[in-house]
Design a protein around this motif. Sequence first.
Motif, short mmCIF file in Angstrom:
data_model
loop_
_atom_site.label_atom_id
_atom_site.label_comp_id
_atom_site.label_asym_id
_atom_site.label_seq_id
_atom_site.Cartn_x
_atom_site.Cartn_y
_atom_site.Cartn_z
N VAL A 100 0.84 -1.21 0.00
CA VAL A 100 0.00 0.00 0.00
C VAL A 100 0.87 1.25 0.00
N ALA A 101 1.96 1.23 0.79
CA ALA A 101 2.87 2.38 0.87
C ALA A 101 3.47 2.71 -0.49
N VAL A 102 3.93 1.69 -1.21
CA VAL A 102 4.51 1.92 -2.55
C VAL A 102 3.44 2.47 -3.50
N THR A 103 2.23 1.92 -3.42
CA THR A 103 1.14 2.38 -4.28
C THR A 103 0.81 3.85 -4.00
N VAL A 104 0.76 4.22 -2.72
CA VAL A 104 0.52 5.62 -2.34
C VAL A 104 1.61 6.51 -2.92
N ALA A 105 2.86 6.08 -2.78
CA ALA A 105 3.99 6.87 -3.27
C ALA A 105 3.94 7.06 -4.79
N LEU A 106 3.68 5.99 -5.52
CA LEU A 106 3.61 6.08 -6.98
C LEU A 106 2.44 6.96 -7.43
N SER A 107 1.31 6.84 -6.75
CA SER A 107 0.14 7.64 -7.10
C SER A 107 0.41 9.13 -6.89
N ILE A 239 0.59 10.54 4.75
CA ILE A 239 -0.62 9.79 4.41
C ILE A 239 -0.54 8.36 4.95
N GLN A 240 0.64 7.74 4.78
CA GLN A 240 0.80 6.37 5.27
C GLN A 240 0.63 6.29 6.78
N CYS A 241 1.24 7.26 7.49
CA CYS A 241 1.25 7.22 8.95
C CYS A 241 -0.10 7.61 9.56
N PHE A 242 -0.67 8.71 9.07
CA PHE A 242 -1.85 9.28 9.73
C PHE A 242 -3.18 8.91 9.08
N VAL A 243 -3.12 8.31 7.90
CA VAL A 243 -4.36 7.90 7.23
C VAL A 243 -4.42 6.37 7.11
N VAL A 244 -3.46 5.78 6.38
CA VAL A 244 -3.48 4.33 6.14
C VAL A 244 -3.39 3.56 7.46
N TYR A 245 -2.38 3.87 8.28
CA TYR A 245 -2.21 3.15 9.53
C TYR A 245 -3.41 3.29 10.46
N LEU A 255 -10.27 0.73 18.52
CA LEU A 255 -9.67 1.55 19.57
C LEU A 255 -9.32 2.93 19.01
N SER A 256 -9.07 3.88 19.88
CA SER A 256 -8.84 5.27 19.46
C SER A 256 -7.44 5.47 18.88
N PRO A 257 -7.35 5.90 17.62
CA PRO A 257 -6.05 6.21 17.02
C PRO A 257 -5.36 7.39 17.73
N THR A 397 6.26 3.02 13.52
CA THR A 397 4.84 3.18 13.80
C THR A 397 4.05 2.06 13.14
N GLY A 398 4.43 1.69 11.92
CA GLY A 398 3.79 0.57 11.23
C GLY A 398 3.97 -0.73 11.99
N ASP A 399 5.17 -0.93 12.55
CA ASP A 399 5.42 -2.13 13.36
C ASP A 399 4.46 -2.19 14.54
N ALA A 400 4.30 -1.05 15.22
CA ALA A 400 3.45 -0.99 16.41
C ALA A 400 1.98 -1.19 16.08
N VAL A 401 1.52 -0.57 14.98
CA VAL A 401 0.12 -0.71 14.57
C VAL A 401 -0.20 -2.17 14.26
N CYS A 402 0.64 -2.80 13.45
CA CYS A 402 0.41 -4.21 13.10
C CYS A 402 0.47 -5.12 14.34
N THR A 403 1.36 -4.79 15.27
CA THR A 403 1.46 -5.56 16.51
C THR A 403 0.18 -5.44 17.33
N CYS A 404 -0.34 -4.22 17.45
CA CYS A 404 -1.58 -4.00 18.19
C CYS A 404 -2.75 -4.75 17.56
N VAL A 405 -2.82 -4.74 16.22
CA VAL A 405 -3.90 -5.44 15.52
C VAL A 405 -3.84 -6.94 15.78
N VAL A 406 -2.66 -7.51 15.63
CA VAL A 406 -2.50 -8.96 15.84
C VAL A 406 -2.75 -9.33 17.30
N ALA A 407 -2.23 -8.51 18.23
CA ALA A 407 -2.43 -8.77 19.65
C ALA A 407 -3.91 -8.68 20.02
N PHE A 408 -4.61 -7.70 19.48
CA PHE A 408 -6.05 -7.54 19.76
C PHE A 408 -6.83 -8.76 19.28
#
Length: 428
Positions: A100-107, A239-245, A255-257, A397-408
């Motif tokens: 998704v990050a590469v797609t956002v960048a190319l777009s 965009i990747q950090c504050f929108v996609v994540y 949960l609250s971003p 930040t991406g590492d932490a978001v994915c970790t929270c999702v999997v842990a939840f």
Amino acid sequence: MAEKSKKMSLTTKIFISLLVGLAVGVIFNLWVPKGYIRDTIIVDGICYVIGNGFIRLMRMLVVPLVFFSLICGAAAIGDTKTLGKVGGKVILLYICTTAVAVTVALSLATVIKPGVGLDMSSIAKSDVSTASQTSMVDTILNIIPENPFNSLSEGTMLQVIVFALIVGILLAKMGERAELIANFCTQCNDLMMEMTNMIMGLAPLGVFCMIMRTFANLGFDAFVPLLKYIGNVILGLGIQCFVVYMIIFFTFTRLSPIKFFRKFFPVMAFAFSTSTSNATIPLNIETLEEKMGVSRRISSFTIPLGATINMDGTAIMQGVAVVFAAQAYGMNLGIQGYLTVIATATLASIGTAGVPSVGLITLTMVFSAVGLPVEAITLIMGVDRILDMLRTAVNITGDAVCTCVVAFQNGDLNKKVFNDMSLVKKDV
């Protein structure tokens, strides 16, 4: 201690080289008369040889660096069988967010057009042509190496990546039977890291010569596109950090971003200041456990793994850099080229070590995959460390978001701890 504190960092040296090279190049362009000494001896002689010599050193690193790094990363993944489905989920999330990050960048780069107005083809010595078109079926089949040693010698990176992943997984599966080979690969990986640091030590000289040559030929024409490139990368990271994540985070956890960012901000600041994902691993794990209620048995696996294979910020830089260079050299990548960039940058991020500026090394691999000259990398190298600080913050930040999702989803996230805002000011 006083001498240590006064020692100039590599970041400062590269940035100064960029500014000095820019100034000297503009002076040569505007006030030094054209002639044999200026053009043949200095600009296209000394500067060209030193600058391209540095580029060759960078290209020399790519194949062994990615190969051994991926083997070690895949072997480490194979050692985590006890986490079962958790490992599969987080790896899938890491790969998807990177794509998704590469797609956002190319777009964004396609719309902003950062390289338009910069004609690099006029100073390029290498053969610049439109990337050859290959059918989708052949593209898929070409990922599988017929002869891995041939792929290694020719630098066919997608094939190298596939072979390295298979070797790494099998090394983990074989365990003690392959301990000697596993240790050898680990030592080779350490050797390549040391070699990377050594060659990056030459970056100030290489940057000065290439930037000076660029601006001596183009003058101020290169300045505006460079600013557009910087803005393009920063916008993509935002965009990747504050929108996609945050969409991913809220969708899968409810949960609250905002609470997430308020608690995680110190880790982002630390990553920004150090420019290395690896250095943030202990603080990241501790913050997730103490402030967000994530079980350490989950985060102790997902965070180090993410520091190895989840480099969304680096992938964004590479996506923008590809479009920037293609436009500067007047090349039309087409849909096939963009798909190749998405696949290559996503896989390249798996082999990108969590140390400062190593993304520039693997960027040469992405350029090669679509037939772009790697000389354009030197134009962005001077400002890359500033962007590297930002993209490292995005990476962790991406590492932490994915970790929270999997842990939840695994029942290993304590909602009470996460929602307790009194922990925001708690020292970790």
